[in-house]
Motif scaffolding. Structure first.
Motif, mmCIF file in Angstrom:
data_model
loop_
_atom_site.group_PDB
_atom_site.id
_atom_site.type_symbol
_atom_site.label_atom_id
_atom_site.label_comp_id
_atom_site.label_asym_id
_atom_site.label_seq_id
_atom_site.Cartn_x
_atom_site.Cartn_y
_atom_site.Cartn_z
ATOM 1 N N LYS A 167 -10.872 -8.592 8.906
ATOM 2 C CA LYS A 167 -9.258 -8.641 9.203
ATOM 3 C C LYS A 167 -8.687 -9.874 9.737
ATOM 4 O O LYS A 167 -7.581 -10.075 9.295
ATOM 5 C CB LYS A 167 -9.507 -7.883 10.756
ATOM 6 C CG LYS A 167 -9.868 -6.686 10.428
ATOM 7 C CD LYS A 167 -10.139 -5.643 11.844
ATOM 8 C CE LYS A 167 -10.561 -4.318 11.704
ATOM 9 N NZ LYS A 167 -10.456 -3.484 12.934
ATOM 10 N N SER B 5 -8.041 -11.575 6.003
ATOM 11 C CA SER B 5 -6.845 -10.711 5.335
ATOM 12 C C SER B 5 -5.340 -10.763 5.889
ATOM 13 O O SER B 5 -4.584 -10.823 5.079
ATOM 14 C CB SER B 5 -7.336 -9.239 5.121
ATOM 15 O OG SER B 5 -7.418 -8.753 6.359
ATOM 16 N N ALA B 6 -5.419 -10.973 7.144
ATOM 17 C CA ALA B 6 -3.987 -11.496 7.866
ATOM 18 C C ALA B 6 -3.524 -12.581 7.191
ATOM 19 O O ALA B 6 -2.122 -12.865 7.781
ATOM 20 C CB ALA B 6 -4.471 -11.317 9.291
ATOM 21 N N ARG B 7 -4.276 -13.467 6.709
ATOM 22 C CA ARG B 7 -3.583 -14.987 6.343
ATOM 23 C C ARG B 7 -3.076 -14.789 5.119
ATOM 24 O O ARG B 7 -2.353 -15.955 4.426
ATOM 25 C CB ARG B 7 -4.604 -16.067 6.740
ATOM 26 C CG ARG B 7 -4.962 -16.294 7.930
ATOM 27 C CD ARG B 7 -5.448 -17.648 8.180
ATOM 28 N NE ARG B 7 -6.844 -17.717 7.536
ATOM 29 C CZ ARG B 7 -8.195 -17.315 8.443
ATOM 30 N NH1 ARG B 7 -8.073 -17.183 9.702
ATOM 31 N NH2 ARG B 7 -9.204 -17.516 7.640
ATOM 32 N N TYR B 8 -3.352 -13.687 4.233
ATOM 33 C CA TYR B 8 -2.609 -13.607 2.916
ATOM 34 C C TYR B 8 -1.614 -12.521 2.626
ATOM 35 O O TYR B 8 -1.848 -11.497 3.406
ATOM 36 C CB TYR B 8 -3.973 -13.260 1.925
ATOM 37 C CG TYR B 8 -4.839 -14.736 1.652
ATOM 38 C CD1 TYR B 8 -4.576 -15.570 0.657
ATOM 39 C CD2 TYR B 8 -5.714 -14.759 2.544
ATOM 40 C CE1 TYR B 8 -5.505 -16.641 0.512
ATOM 41 C CE2 TYR B 8 -6.708 -15.817 2.644
ATOM 42 C CZ TYR B 8 -6.583 -16.776 1.391
ATOM 43 O OH TYR B 8 -7.413 -17.718 1.238
ATOM 44 N N THR B 9 -0.941 -12.536 1.768
ATOM 45 C CA THR B 9 -0.002 -11.366 1.295
ATOM 46 C C THR B 9 -0.809 -10.448 0.478
ATOM 47 O O THR B 9 -1.972 -11.002 0.117
ATOM 48 C CB THR B 9 1.305 -11.759 0.640
ATOM 49 O OG1 THR B 9 0.702 -12.350 -0.499
ATOM 50 C CG2 THR B 9 2.077 -12.866 1.520
ATOM 51 N N SER C 167 -7.417 -3.091 7.634
ATOM 52 C CA SER C 167 -6.746 -4.351 8.221
ATOM 53 C C SER C 167 -5.270 -4.627 7.630
ATOM 54 O O SER C 167 -4.908 -3.735 6.706
ATOM 55 C CB SER C 167 -7.542 -5.741 7.868
ATOM 56 O OG SER C 167 -7.695 -5.827 6.359
ATOM 57 N N SER C 168 -4.637 -5.434 7.911
ATOM 58 C CA SER C 168 -3.411 -5.489 7.268
ATOM 59 C C SER C 168 -3.228 -7.127 6.706
ATOM 60 O O SER C 168 -3.755 -7.810 7.310
ATOM 61 C CB SER C 168 -2.471 -5.280 8.536
ATOM 62 O OG SER C 168 -2.458 -4.077 9.018
ATOM 63 N N SER C 169 -2.247 -7.163 5.930
ATOM 64 C CA SER C 169 -2.085 -8.539 5.197
ATOM 65 C C SER C 169 -1.103 -9.205 6.105
ATOM 66 O O SER C 169 -0.375 -8.510 6.828
ATOM 67 C CB SER C 169 -1.791 -8.308 3.721
ATOM 68 O OG SER C 169 -0.425 -7.346 3.677
ATOM 69 N N SER C 170 -0.618 -10.363 5.533
ATOM 70 C CA SER C 170 0.305 -11.199 6.190
ATOM 71 C C SER C 170 1.754 -10.400 6.172
ATOM 72 O O SER C 170 2.650 -10.816 7.127
ATOM 73 C CB SER C 170 0.358 -12.523 5.879
ATOM 74 O OG SER C 170 0.760 -12.744 4.424
ATOM 75 N N ASP C 171 1.967 -9.783 5.224
ATOM 76 C CA ASP C 171 3.250 -9.063 4.883
ATOM 77 C C ASP C 171 3.121 -7.631 5.430
ATOM 78 O O ASP C 171 4.031 -6.598 5.073
ATOM 79 C CB ASP C 171 3.789 -9.085 3.350
ATOM 80 C CG ASP C 171 2.674 -8.631 2.479
ATOM 81 O OD1 ASP C 171 1.330 -8.526 2.770
ATOM 82 O OD2 ASP C 171 3.014 -8.556 1.122
ATOM 83 N N LEU C 172 2.540 -7.526 6.376
ATOM 84 C CA LEU C 172 2.182 -5.929 6.950
ATOM 85 C C LEU C 172 1.931 -5.059 6.057
ATOM 86 O O LEU C 172 2.333 -3.691 6.480
ATOM 87 C CB LEU C 172 3.654 -5.762 7.704
ATOM 88 C CG LEU C 172 3.844 -7.087 9.033
ATOM 89 C CD1 LEU C 172 4.956 -6.390 9.624
ATOM 90 C CD2 LEU C 172 2.727 -7.174 9.850
#
Length: 285
Positions: free
Chosen positions: A137, A140-144, A89-94
């Protein structure tokens, strides 16, 4: 075989003894063939089907009777089971994040018939694995990327709560959830290590500066105390004190005197005046 033996067999059949044995044997064969009972083991539940239709009743552990041909019983495992899943997945800071998690779950025993009816026996593949992937996913997308590390307990709790709510709708209960590992790109990992090293060096420098300040303050305090002591000593010096110090010096000299008077007296800065009188006074005392 003579006629007498044949007659005995005919008489036995007429008396019905062999007929009873035959009936018992036939019933026993039917029981073995149709097996009108089912045994539900520990940690299992029995799903009753009447001609393939799932019934509301759920059989618990033990032996239960069923109607041959009409009823069938499907056994389902309701013990706690464990699954491990990996997801990308990806974090909020990509930042790219690879997660590995472990989930403990079990089918709600009283709802085992509904799980079998609506999902089937492949509920893990159809429900659990996709739910884990989506929740991992989404959370984890809501956290850096840095927060995924520093706030790991909060991330784990949020994932568990989301999975619990999602799987409960399918009559599956979540017992435990844990994040096994986070993996990031090598570039990000190096950046995190460099930042931690810089923070540690800054903390060490701050501690050294604080230590130097404390030592300087201690030195200043000691010097101030010494200067104050000297000042107080100067304030206490008086003619009487000087005269007392002279007398104390004379007494110390007398204590060391060997009884022989010097040939020359009074040449020093403090001449011995009236030495004999002082000695006499000490002897009298």
């Amino acid at each position: 075989m003579d006629n007498q033996d044949i007659n005995q067999i005919k008489n036995a059949l007429k008396n019905g003894k062999w007929k009873k044995l035959f009936i018992l044997a036939f019933v026993f064969i039917l029981l073995i063939a149709f097996k009108p009972w089912v045994q539900v083991g520990a940690g299992e539940r029995g799903i009753v089907q009447n001609f393939g239709a799932v019934q509301d009743v759920v059989l618990g552990e033990g032996i239960h009777f069923k109607i041959p041909i009409m009823q069938t019983v499907i056994l389902m495992d309701v013990k706690i089971q464990k699954t491990m899943t990996d997801a990308a997945s990806s974090s909020s800071d990509l930042q790219d994040v690879d997660l590995s998690v472990a989930l403990n779950y079990h089918i709600i025993p009283d709802k085992a018939n509904l799980v079998y009816q609506t999902i089937g026996v492949e509920f893990k593949k159809r429900i659990i694995d996709p739910a884990i992937q989506e929740v991992m996913k989404a959370v984890s997308a809501r956290y850096t990327a840095e927060e995924l590390i520093t706030k790991r307990p909060a991330v784990s709790t949020e994932m568990q709560e989301a999975l619990t709510s999602r799987l409960l709708a399918s009559n599956i209960s979540v017992d435990a959830f844990s994040i096994i590992s986070f993996s990031f790109s090598q570039t990000f990992t190096d950046a995190i290590e460099a930042k931690q090293t810089a923070e540690q060096n800054a903390l060490k420098a701050k501690r050294d500066l604080d230590r130097i300040k404390v030592e300087a303050e201690q030195t200043i305090a000691a010097a101030t105390a010494e200067a104050e002591a000297l000042r107080l000593q100067k304030m206490n010096i008086s003619p009487d004190l000087i005269e007392l110090r002279k007398i104390e010096a004379n007494l110390k000299a007398i204590e060391k005197w060997n009884g022989v008077l010097p040939q020359v007296t009074g040449a020093g800065a403090i001449p011995f005046i009236g030495v004999s009188d002082v000695v006499k006074k000490q002897k009298r005392a």
